[in-house]
Write a protein that holds these residues in place. Structure first.
Motif, PDB file in Angstrom:
ATOM      1  N   LEU A 185      11.694 -15.691  22.149  1.00  0.00           N
ATOM      2  CA  LEU A 185      12.579 -16.744  22.655  1.00  0.00           C
ATOM      3  C   LEU A 185      11.769 -17.968  23.080  1.00  0.00           C
ATOM      4  O   LEU A 185      12.097 -19.100  22.721  1.00  0.00           O
ATOM      5  N   ARG A 186      10.714 -17.749  23.821  1.00  0.00           N
ATOM      6  CA  ARG A 186       9.879 -18.879  24.259  1.00  0.00           C
ATOM      7  C   ARG A 186       9.264 -19.609  23.077  1.00  0.00           C
ATOM      8  O   ARG A 186       9.116 -20.838  23.095  1.00  0.00           O
ATOM      9  N   ARG A 242      21.339 -12.654  18.895  1.00  0.00           N
ATOM     10  CA  ARG A 242      21.241 -12.738  20.361  1.00  0.00           C
ATOM     11  C   ARG A 242      20.102 -13.668  20.773  1.00  0.00           C
ATOM     12  O   ARG A 242      20.215 -14.429  21.739  1.00  0.00           O
ATOM     13  N   LEU A 243      18.990 -13.615  20.055  1.00  0.00           N
ATOM     14  CA  LEU A 243      17.883 -14.514  20.344  1.00  0.00           C
ATOM     15  C   LEU A 243      18.314 -15.968  20.195  1.00  0.00           C
ATOM     16  O   LEU A 243      17.995 -16.822  21.038  1.00  0.00           O
ATOM     17  N   LEU A 244      19.055 -16.258  19.123  1.00  0.00           N
ATOM     18  CA  LEU A 244      19.499 -17.632  18.875  1.00  0.00           C
ATOM     19  C   LEU A 244      20.521 -18.083  19.917  1.00  0.00           C
ATOM     20  O   LEU A 244      20.554 -19.251  20.297  1.00  0.00           O
ATOM     21  N   ILE A 245      21.355 -17.162  20.390  1.00  0.00           N
ATOM     22  CA  ILE A 245      22.301 -17.496  21.465  1.00  0.00           C
ATOM     23  C   ILE A 245      21.531 -17.901  22.720  1.00  0.00           C
ATOM     24  O   ILE A 245      21.869 -18.894  23.382  1.00  0.00           O
ATOM     25  N   GLU A 246      20.504 -17.141  23.055  1.00  0.00           N
ATOM     26  CA  GLU A 246      19.720 -17.442  24.251  1.00  0.00           C
ATOM     27  C   GLU A 246      18.960 -18.750  24.093  1.00  0.00           C
ATOM     28  O   GLU A 246      18.857 -19.539  25.043  1.00  0.00           O
ATOM     29  N   ALA A 247      18.405 -18.999  22.897  1.00  0.00           N
ATOM     30  CA  ALA A 247      17.689 -20.257  22.662  1.00  0.00           C
ATOM     31  C   ALA A 247      18.629 -21.442  22.817  1.00  0.00           C
ATOM     32  O   ALA A 247      18.286 -22.458  23.436  1.00  0.00           O
ATOM     33  N   ALA A 248      19.834 -21.331  22.263  1.00  0.00           N
ATOM     34  CA  ALA A 248      20.816 -22.411  22.374  1.00  0.00           C
ATOM     35  C   ALA A 248      21.203 -22.642  23.824  1.00  0.00           C
ATOM     36  O   ALA A 248      21.362 -23.788  24.271  1.00  0.00           O
ATOM     37  N   ARG A 249      21.342 -21.569  24.603  1.00  0.00           N
ATOM     38  CA  ARG A 249      21.712 -21.720  26.019  1.00  0.00           C
ATOM     39  C   ARG A 249      20.631 -22.496  26.778  1.00  0.00           C
ATOM     40  O   ARG A 249      20.933 -23.415  27.550  1.00  0.00           O
TER      41      ARG A 249
END
Length: 431
Positions: A114-115, A142-149
Motif C-alpha cells: 500500500l505504501r 482491497r489494496l486499491l480501495i485503501e490506496a484510493a482512500r
C-alpha cells in the motif's frame, strides 16, 4: 471541454460585458439622464457586473459539465455504486465478502504494498502507470480501495474506470484540478483492450502531469504484451510501468493464518449479528488466499460452527447458506425453477455474464432443464439474476462478487451436474 474552448468562451464573455457596459453608458448619456463622465462610470460598473456574472455563470456550467463527464466515465467504487449502495447488502453472505464491504480491516501484511503505491502517486518523474497483479482473492481490489482512500484524504480525485469508458476517463480527469488516480480493475478480463490502449495513448499525449493510472489483474502476460506492441513506440516507452506490485497467497506460519482466521470470524460475527464462533481451521491451507480465509470465517459465524474444520467444509457451508437465500429470493419473485436450475443459472451469471437481457436468456436456454423453456420465462429468470446482486459497472449482467469464491462455487456446481460443463461451453459461444 478543452482549455482552448474555455478560453474562447471567457474571451467572448469579456467582450460581451464590455459591449454591454458601453451601450448602457451611451444610452444613459444620449438620453440626458446623466452627464458624460457619470455615463462612463455607469457603463464601466455595468460592464464589470456583467463580466463577473457571466464568468460566474460560465464557471458553474464548466463545473457541472466536468462533474457529469467524470461520473459517466468512472465510478466511486469497484461495483459502480460506492460502498454504501450495494444490492443484497445484509442479505447475502457471499456479497458481504466483497472487498469494498470492508468487514475485516485492511491487513498489515500488505502494508508495504500500500505504501509503495501511494508513494508512487505522489512522486514526480515517474511513469504514469502502475500494475497490481496476483491471483484472485489475493487482495488486489482491497489494496486499491485503501490506496484510493488515503489519496482522497490528501485531496486527490480517485475513480474506478467503467468498462468501455477508459479513454473518456482520461478526458474527464483533465477537467479536474489536482491529482487524479484512475483505477482499471480486472484489466486482464476486459472484452476489448482497444479502449485501454486509447486510454494510455491519450494519457501520454495529453498534458496530465498529475494523472496516475493503476491497472489491476491476475496476470500481465500475452494480452499486456500484445496491447503494448500495438502502441506507438513513443507512447509505449512513456507508459512502461514504473513498477509492479505482486500479491501472492497467504504464507508464513500456520499460527499466523489461524490468527487471521480468528480475527475475521469475530468481524463477520459482528457484521452478521451472530455469536463469535469457537472454531479453528485445519487441513492444508498454506496457499489459501485472503478471500478463502474470510469466506471460511463468514461461514463459521453464519452457521455457528464449533470445533475444527477444513477450508472445503467451510465453503460447503457458505454455499449452502447462499443457495437457501437464492431459493427464498426466487420464491418471493415468483421464480419456480428447481434448485439445480437456479444454481446453474447463477453459475452462468458469475462465469459468463451478458451484455443485455436477451443474451442472458439465450445463454440460459443452453442449460439443462431450460432448453425447452419459453423465452418469456427465460427473460424473467434473467431479470431475477440481475437484481440478485449488485452489478459491476459497464455490463448488464456481471455480479459484483469475490471472484475466487464465485469460481469455486461454479466448479462445485459443475462437478455436481454432469451436463453443465458442456452447456456452459455452448452458452459462452452464444451471442
Amino acid at each position: 471541454m478543452s482549455p482552448r474552448i474555455r478560453s474562447a468562451r471567457s474571451a467572448g464573455l469579456t467582450a460581451s460585458a464590455i459591449g454591454t457596459g458601453a451601450v448602457s453608458g451611451a444610452l444613459a448619456a444620449g438620453a440626458n439622464f446623466v452627464t458624460v463622465p457619470w455615463a462612463a462610470g455607469l457603463g464601466a460598473s455595468a460592464g464589470a457586473v456583467a463580466l463577473y456574472s457571466g464568468l460566474a455563470w460560465q464557471r458553474r456550467v464548466d463545473l457541472r459539465e466536468a462533474g457529469r463527464a467524470w461520473h459517466e466515465a468512472v465510478a466511486p467504487g469497484p461495483d459502480g455504486s460506492g460502498p454504501d449502495d450495494s444490492a443484497a447488502r445484509g442479505s447475502s453472505v457471499l456479497a458481504a465478502l466483497n472487498p469494498d464491504r470492508e468487514v475485516v480491516p485492511y491487513s498489515p501484511l500488505h502494508g508495504s504494498h500500500l505504501r509503495e503505491v501511494v508513494r508512487w502517486c505522489g512522486e514526480t518523474g515517474r511513469g504514469p502507470v502502475w500494475r497490481v497483479a496476483g491471483p484472485a482473492g489475493a487482495g488486489k481490489t482491497r489494496l486499491l480501495i485503501e490506496a484510493a482512500r488515503q489519496l482522497k484524504q490528501e485531496g486527490w480525485a480517485c475513480g474506478w474506470v467503467r468498462r468501455g469508458r477508459a479513454a473518456d476517463a482520461v478526458a474527464a480527469a483533465g477537467l479536474r484540478p489536482g491529482g487524479v488516480l484512475l483505477i482499471v480493475d480486472d484489466a486482464d478480463t476486459l472484452p476489448d483492450h482497444g479502449d485501454l490502449a486509447a486510454m494510455l495513448t491519450d494519457a501520454v499525449r495529453g498534458d496530465y502531469p498529475l494523472l496516475r493510472i493503476v491497472l489491476g489483474g491476475r496476470d500481465f502476460g500475452g494480452w499486456w504484451r500484445d496491447l503494448r506492441a500495438g502502441l506507438d513506440p513513443a507512447v509505449h516507452a512513456a507508459v512502461t510501468p514504473s513498477g509492479p506490485t505482486w500479491l501472492t497467497g497467504l504464507t508464513g506460519a500456520s499460527a499466523d493464518r489461524q490468527q487471521l482466521f480468528a480475527n475475521a470470524a469475530r468481524r463477520y460475527a459482528a457484521f452478521l449479528d451472530r455469536p463469535v464462533p469457537s472454531t479453528t481451521l485445519t487441513g492444508p491451507h498454506a496457499g489459501a488466499t485472503f478471500a478463502e480465509l474470510h469466506a471460511a470465517a463468514a461461514a463459521a459465524a453464519e452457521r455457528g460452527l464449533t470445533g475444527a474444520f477444513d477450508l472445503s467444509t467451510a465453503l460447503d457451508h457458505l454455499f449452502s447458506v447462499e443457495e437457501s437465500w437464492w431459493a427464498a429470493n426466487a420464491a418471493d419473485a415468483g421464480i419456480t425453477h428447481p434448485p439445480a436450475v437456479l444454481h446453474a443459472a447463477v453459475t452462468v451469471a458469475t462465469l459468463l455474464g451478458a451484455r443485455d437481457c436477451e443474451q442472458t436468456a439465450r445463454r440460459l436456454a443452453c442449460l439443462p432443464g431450460l432448453t425447452t423453456t419459453p423465452f418469456e420465462r427465460l427473460t424473467e429468470l434473467a431479470l431475477w439474476l440481475r437484481q440478485l446482486y449488485a452489478q459491476r459497472s459497464g455490463t448488464w449482467l456481471d455480479p459484483h462478487l469475490p471472484a475466487r469464491i464465485a469460481e469455486r462455487y461454479a466448479a462445485r456446481c459443475a462437478a455436481r451436474q454432469p451436463g453443465l460443463p458442456s452447456a456452459l461451453a455452448t452458452a459462452a459461444l452464444t451471442a
